[in-house]
Design an enzyme around this catalytic site. Structure first.
Site, PDB file in Angstrom:
ATOM      1  N   ARG A  25      -1.258   4.598  16.263  1.00  0.00           N
ATOM      2  CA  ARG A  25      -2.392   3.826  16.791  1.00  0.00           C
ATOM      3  C   ARG A  25      -3.440   4.713  17.466  1.00  0.00           C
ATOM      4  O   ARG A  25      -4.635   4.415  17.425  1.00  0.00           O
ATOM      5  CB  ARG A  25      -1.868   2.764  17.767  1.00  0.00           C
ATOM      6  CG  ARG A  25      -2.940   1.821  18.311  1.00  0.00           C
ATOM      7  CD  ARG A  25      -2.300   0.734  19.167  1.00  0.00           C
ATOM      8  NE  ARG A  25      -3.267   0.013  19.979  1.00  0.00           N
ATOM      9  CZ  ARG A  25      -3.945  -1.060  19.599  1.00  0.00           C
ATOM     10  NH1 ARG A  25      -3.772  -1.538  18.382  1.00  0.00           N
ATOM     11  NH2 ARG A  25      -4.797  -1.650  20.428  1.00  0.00           N
ATOM     12  N   ILE A  51     -10.601  -3.051  18.655  1.00  0.00           N
ATOM     13  CA  ILE A  51      -9.300  -2.928  18.003  1.00  0.00           C
ATOM     14  C   ILE A  51      -8.385  -3.885  18.755  1.00  0.00           C
ATOM     15  O   ILE A  51      -8.306  -3.839  19.991  1.00  0.00           O
ATOM     16  CB  ILE A  51      -8.770  -1.475  18.036  1.00  0.00           C
ATOM     17  CG1 ILE A  51      -7.352  -1.396  17.430  1.00  0.00           C
ATOM     18  CG2 ILE A  51      -8.793  -0.891  19.427  1.00  0.00           C
ATOM     19  CD1 ILE A  51      -6.851   0.036  17.291  1.00  0.00           C
ATOM     20  N   SER A  52      -7.769  -4.819  18.049  1.00  0.00           N
ATOM     21  CA  SER A  52      -6.967  -5.857  18.685  1.00  0.00           C
ATOM     22  C   SER A  52      -5.755  -5.269  19.396  1.00  0.00           C
ATOM     23  O   SER A  52      -5.251  -4.201  19.032  1.00  0.00           O
ATOM     24  CB  SER A  52      -6.493  -6.883  17.655  1.00  0.00           C
ATOM     25  OG  SER A  52      -7.586  -7.552  17.063  1.00  0.00           O
ATOM     26  N   GLN A  53      -5.277  -5.995  20.409  1.00  0.00           N
ATOM     27  CA  GLN A  53      -4.087  -5.531  21.121  1.00  0.00           C
ATOM     28  C   GLN A  53      -2.893  -5.514  20.173  1.00  0.00           C
ATOM     29  O   GLN A  53      -2.808  -6.323  19.241  1.00  0.00           O
ATOM     30  CB  GLN A  53      -3.806  -6.413  22.330  1.00  0.00           C
ATOM     31  CG  GLN A  53      -3.321  -7.810  21.996  1.00  0.00           C
ATOM     32  CD  GLN A  53      -3.175  -8.682  23.217  1.00  0.00           C
ATOM     33  OE1 GLN A  53      -4.097  -9.408  23.572  1.00  0.00           O
ATOM     34  NE2 GLN A  53      -2.033  -8.628  23.861  1.00  0.00           N
ATOM     35  N   PRO A  54      -1.948  -4.600  20.376  1.00  0.00           N
ATOM     36  CA  PRO A  54      -0.806  -4.476  19.466  1.00  0.00           C
ATOM     37  C   PRO A  54      -0.053  -5.776  19.245  1.00  0.00           C
ATOM     38  O   PRO A  54       0.334  -6.088  18.110  1.00  0.00           O
ATOM     39  CB  PRO A  54       0.062  -3.418  20.151  1.00  0.00           C
ATOM     40  CG  PRO A  54      -0.891  -2.593  20.936  1.00  0.00           C
ATOM     41  CD  PRO A  54      -1.937  -3.548  21.419  1.00  0.00           C
TER      42      PRO A  54
END
Length: 205
Positions: A25, A51-54
């Site tokens: 990431r 970028i979206s959270q994991p």
């Protein structure tokens, strides 16, 4: 990240967990932000995008049920991170991004890391007919409803995973699955917050 933010919060699909372990990431965040890459929150990447959270990436891809032979349309390439995870899960991934500069950067990152993702620039609300049919369509932006073109590009039994609702307002993560009758059946996965899905069949800005 995988153990504390994903598995302990209910992500059970082992293929998704393994894929999230394999994708670096930190390669997908802006320079200088690498030390924050594995924290469980979204991060800005430019052009008003994130970028979206994991956890959200894992939740969406688990809901998409991507098999090893599946073809995936990833709407809203952004940094390319979700496309990389999808590539770990499926057979072929097409990722569409409306911002040309983000598309170029994401394509370069994906290629450098060895991910064979076809990154294209265009209006994600129109899908990408050249790559259809898709077993799964996953969107990283919230729309007012499922864009009309997407069901036309969805394979029998296919899944659409997308946030639905107003930008800055109430949104929920929805899974639409094509049933034997050809209709889309919706399931609500709970409240989320995403950037707007902008395009001819989405929001205007």
């Amino acid at each position: 990240m995988v153990e504390e933010q994903l598995a302990l919060r209910g992500i059970e699909d082992q293929r998704v967990l393994d894929a999230m372990r394999r994708v670096p990431r930190h390669e997908f965040v802006p320079e200088g932000a690498e030390r924050y890459a594995y924290e469980d929150h979204p991060m800005p990447i430019g052009d008003g995008q994130t970028i979206s959270q994991p956890y959200i990436v894992a939740l969406m891809l688990e809901a998409a049920r991507i098999g090893p032979e599946d073809v995936v349309l990833d709407v809203g390439t952004g940094s390319g991170y979700a496309a990389a995870v999808a590539a770990e899960l499926g057979h072929r991934v097409v990722s569409i991004e409306r911002h040309p500069d983000l598309a170029v950067t994401a394509a370069a990152t994906l290629e450098a890391l060895g991910y064979r993702v076809n990154v294209v620039t265009g209006d994600g609300t129109l899908g990408w007919p050249a790559g259809a049919p898709y077993d799964a369509i996953v969107a990283a932006a919230t729309g007012p409803a499922v864009p009309r073109a997407w069901p036309q590009q969805l394979a029998p039994g296919g899944r659409i995973v997308m946030p639905v609702g107003h930008p800055g307002g109430a949104q929920h993560l929805a899974v639409f699955e094509r049933g034997p009758d050809g209709a889309l059946h919706e399931r609500n996965l709970g409240a989320v917050a995403f950037v707007p899905l902008v395009g001819d069949d989405g929001w205007t800005s």
